[in-house]
Design a protein around this motif. Structure first.
Motif, PDB file in Angstrom:
ATOM      1  N   ASP A   1       4.593 -17.146 -35.570  1.00  0.00           N
ATOM      2  CA  ASP A   1       4.722 -18.547 -35.960  1.00  0.00           C
ATOM      3  C   ASP A   1       4.574 -18.763 -37.467  1.00  0.00           C
ATOM      4  OD1 ASP A   1       5.205 -19.497 -33.365  1.00  0.00           O
ATOM      5  OD2 ASP A   1       3.061 -19.442 -32.906  1.00  0.00           O
ATOM      6  N   LEU A   2       4.301 -17.692 -38.206  1.00  0.00           N
ATOM      7  CA  LEU A   2       4.222 -17.793 -39.659  1.00  0.00           C
ATOM      8  C   LEU A   2       5.627 -17.717 -40.245  1.00  0.00           C
ATOM      9  CD1 LEU A   2       1.273 -15.389 -40.551  1.00  0.00           C
ATOM     10  CD2 LEU A   2       1.189 -17.860 -40.272  1.00  0.00           C
ATOM     11  N   VAL A   3       5.906 -18.584 -41.193  1.00  0.00           N
ATOM     12  CA  VAL A   3       7.181 -18.553 -41.904  1.00  0.00           C
ATOM     13  C   VAL A   3       6.864 -18.232 -43.362  1.00  0.00           C
ATOM     14  CG1 VAL A   3       9.198 -19.882 -42.626  1.00  0.00           C
ATOM     15  CG2 VAL A   3       8.194 -20.254 -40.353  1.00  0.00           C
ATOM     16  N   LYS A   4       7.367 -17.107 -43.822  1.00  0.00           N
ATOM     17  CA  LYS A   4       7.119 -16.732 -45.209  1.00  0.00           C
ATOM     18  C   LYS A   4       7.970 -17.604 -46.119  1.00  0.00           C
ATOM     19  CE  LYS A   4       6.318 -12.958 -48.313  1.00  0.00           C
ATOM     20  NZ  LYS A   4       6.178 -11.513 -48.456  1.00  0.00           N
ATOM     21  N   VAL A   5       7.308 -18.255 -47.088  1.00  0.00           N
ATOM     22  CA  VAL A   5       8.008 -19.171 -47.983  1.00  0.00           C
ATOM     23  C   VAL A   5       7.854 -18.803 -49.455  1.00  0.00           C
ATOM     24  CG1 VAL A   5       7.961 -21.118 -46.386  1.00  0.00           C
ATOM     25  CG2 VAL A   5       6.050 -20.778 -47.972  1.00  0.00           C
TER      26      VAL A   5
ATOM     27  N   ILE B   1       3.979 -20.855 -44.264  1.00  0.00           N
ATOM     28  CA  ILE B   1       3.826 -22.155 -43.601  1.00  0.00           C
ATOM     29  C   ILE B   1       3.638 -21.849 -42.119  1.00  0.00           C
ATOM     30  CG2 ILE B   1       5.016 -24.292 -42.902  1.00  0.00           C
ATOM     31  CD1 ILE B   1       4.428 -24.418 -45.829  1.00  0.00           C
ATOM     32  N   VAL B   2       2.743 -22.577 -41.480  1.00  0.00           N
ATOM     33  CA  VAL B   2       2.579 -22.460 -40.028  1.00  0.00           C
ATOM     34  C   VAL B   2       2.570 -23.863 -39.442  1.00  0.00           C
ATOM     35  CG1 VAL B   2       0.043 -22.323 -40.076  1.00  0.00           C
ATOM     36  CG2 VAL B   2       1.300 -21.351 -38.144  1.00  0.00           C
ATOM     37  N   LYS B   3       3.341 -24.047 -38.360  1.00  0.00           N
ATOM     38  CA  LYS B   3       3.448 -25.357 -37.710  1.00  0.00           C
ATOM     39  C   LYS B   3       2.947 -25.340 -36.273  1.00  0.00           C
ATOM     40  CE  LYS B   3       7.297 -26.897 -40.568  1.00  0.00           C
ATOM     41  NZ  LYS B   3       8.675 -27.403 -40.596  1.00  0.00           N
TER      42      LYS B   3
END
Length: 160
Positions: A65-69, A90-92
């Motif tokens: 669920d982690l999105v590397k930004v 970012i984690v949602k």
């Protein structure tokens, strides 16, 4: 130079809100920031981000669920021991309850009301971009006081 993680929790139901933590101890004390820290030896970057998130505010996230930004190099020319690179996520989606810990006091902020004056001075140069969905790479050089920004170079990238 050592490696670190930084994770920003964004409310998926109210995406205009981001969870920041007031740092209570150590490096960055008295500043709002995302959640993160050093990557332990033999630890994968995303595992470190998940671990730090849980340790600093009680939230449990899955690495999927982690999105590397972002990837940034932080350079402190007058105190090289502070030089580090940071992997920004970012984690949602998460589980658990937000808690205050010995290290951080979490607080929700509207994205249009982020307290940049109470954060690291470089954050204003790149955090709005990543909260708008952009991916970045860059370098931040701090002045002799280890607080003021001497130079910032941020580039938008398509992927990591």
């Amino acid at each position: 130079m050592y490696s670190t993680t930084l994770c920003f929790v964004v409310d998926s139901l109210r995406p205009q809100n981001v969870l920041l933590g007031m740092k209570k101890t150590g490096f960055g004390q008295g500043k709002y920031n995302g959640f993160g820290g050093k990557i332990n030896r033999e630890e994968q970057i995303m595992d470190a981000a998940v671990r730090e998130l849980a340790e600093e505010c009680g939230l449990l996230a899955d690495v999927r669920d982690l999105v590397k930004v972002g990837e940034l190099d932080f350079i402190f020319p007058d105190h090289c021991a502070l030089d580090h690179d940071v992997h920004i996520f970012i984690v949602k989606q998460w589980q658990g309850k937000i808690i205050e810990t010995d290290e951080m006091k979490p607080e929700w902020f509207r994205i249009d009301q982020i307290p940049y004056a109470a954060m690291w001075q470089d954050d204003i140069h790149w955090l709005p971009q990543v909260l708008q969905g952009e991916k970045i790479k860059g370098k931040v050089t701090f002045a002799a006081d280890n607080e003021s920004v001497q130079a910032v170079t941020i580039t938008t990238v398509s992927s990591f």
